[in-house]
Design a protein around this motif. Sequence first.
Motif, short mmCIF file in Angstrom:
data_model
loop_
_atom_site.label_atom_id
_atom_site.label_comp_id
_atom_site.label_asym_id
_atom_site.label_seq_id
_atom_site.Cartn_x
_atom_site.Cartn_y
_atom_site.Cartn_z
N GLU A 1 0.82 -1.20 0.00
CA GLU A 1 0.00 0.00 0.00
C GLU A 1 0.86 1.26 0.00
O GLU A 1 0.49 2.24 -0.63
CB GLU A 1 -0.92 0.00 1.22
CG GLU A 1 -2.01 -1.04 1.16
CD GLU A 1 -2.89 -1.06 2.40
OE1 GLU A 1 -2.55 -0.40 3.40
OE2 GLU A 1 -3.91 -1.74 2.36
N ILE A 2 1.97 1.20 0.71
CA ILE A 2 2.85 2.37 0.77
C ILE A 2 3.35 2.74 -0.62
O ILE A 2 3.33 3.89 -1.01
CB ILE A 2 4.02 2.13 1.75
CG1 ILE A 2 3.50 2.08 3.19
CG2 ILE A 2 5.08 3.22 1.61
CD1 ILE A 2 4.51 1.66 4.21
N LYS A 3 3.79 1.74 -1.37
CA LYS A 3 4.28 2.00 -2.72
C LYS A 3 3.19 2.61 -3.59
O LYS A 3 3.47 3.44 -4.45
CB LYS A 3 4.76 0.71 -3.37
CG LYS A 3 6.11 0.26 -2.95
CD LYS A 3 6.42 -1.05 -3.66
CE LYS A 3 7.86 -1.19 -3.94
NZ LYS A 3 8.17 -2.46 -4.61
N ASN A 8 7.00 9.59 -0.36
CA ASN A 8 8.10 9.63 0.61
C ASN A 8 7.75 8.81 1.84
O ASN A 8 6.57 8.67 2.18
CB ASN A 8 8.42 11.07 1.02
CG ASN A 8 8.92 11.88 -0.15
OD1 ASN A 8 9.92 11.54 -0.75
ND2 ASN A 8 8.23 12.95 -0.48
N VAL A 9 8.80 8.31 2.50
CA VAL A 9 8.61 7.44 3.66
C VAL A 9 9.60 7.84 4.74
O VAL A 9 10.75 8.18 4.44
CB VAL A 9 8.85 5.97 3.27
CG1 VAL A 9 8.75 5.06 4.47
CG2 VAL A 9 7.88 5.52 2.20
N ALA A 10 9.16 7.77 5.99
CA ALA A 10 10.06 7.92 7.14
C ALA A 10 9.99 6.62 7.92
O ALA A 10 8.91 6.10 8.19
CB ALA A 10 9.63 9.09 8.01
N ILE A 11 11.14 6.09 8.27
CA ILE A 11 11.21 4.87 9.07
C ILE A 11 11.68 5.26 10.46
O ILE A 11 12.72 5.91 10.61
CB ILE A 11 12.17 3.84 8.44
CG1 ILE A 11 11.64 3.42 7.07
CG2 ILE A 11 12.34 2.62 9.35
CD1 ILE A 11 12.55 2.49 6.29
N SER A 22 12.56 8.90 -0.50
CA SER A 22 11.46 8.55 -1.40
C SER A 22 11.34 7.03 -1.44
O SER A 22 12.31 6.30 -1.21
CB SER A 22 11.72 9.09 -2.81
OG SER A 22 12.80 8.41 -3.42
N VAL A 23 10.14 6.56 -1.73
CA VAL A 23 9.91 5.12 -1.85
C VAL A 23 10.81 4.56 -2.95
O VAL A 23 11.41 3.49 -2.79
CB VAL A 23 8.42 4.82 -2.13
CG1 VAL A 23 8.21 3.35 -2.43
CG2 VAL A 23 7.56 5.27 -0.96
N GLU A 24 10.95 5.30 -4.02
CA GLU A 24 11.79 4.86 -5.14
C GLU A 24 13.24 4.65 -4.71
O GLU A 24 13.85 3.63 -5.02
CB GLU A 24 11.72 5.88 -6.28
CG GLU A 24 12.53 5.49 -7.49
CD GLU A 24 12.44 6.51 -8.61
OE1 GLU A 24 13.22 6.37 -9.57
OE2 GLU A 24 11.63 7.44 -8.54
N ASN A 25 13.80 5.61 -3.96
CA ASN A 25 15.18 5.48 -3.51
C ASN A 25 15.35 4.36 -2.49
O ASN A 25 16.37 3.68 -2.49
CB ASN A 25 15.68 6.79 -2.91
CG ASN A 25 16.00 7.82 -3.97
OD1 ASN A 25 16.15 7.49 -5.15
ND2 ASN A 25 16.07 9.07 -3.58
#
Length: 83
Positions: A1-3, A8-11, A22-25
């Motif tokens: 779902e995140i993709k 962008n994502v923060a862990i 970014s999700v891509e990176n």
Amino acid sequence: EIKQYCNNVAIMKEGKIQCVDSVENLTKTNAKRIKVVKDRKYEDYIFEGDLNDLLKELVAHNITDILIEEPSLDEIFMGYYEN
């Protein structure tokens, strides 16, 4: 779902930000999911390193099946919690 929904994502781990990207990176990594039948035994693991080294190690065994693919975002995420 995140993709599917996020750019962008923060862990976070224990209340501290471990990574923001970014999700891509995040999904462009040297890690590979390896699924192999080696010497009649099935192995499934994440390999991080030079694929040439992996191939040198595998050539000494009887390989009857192999699949090399990108790890899922979940596996990348869990890598931050295991380290």
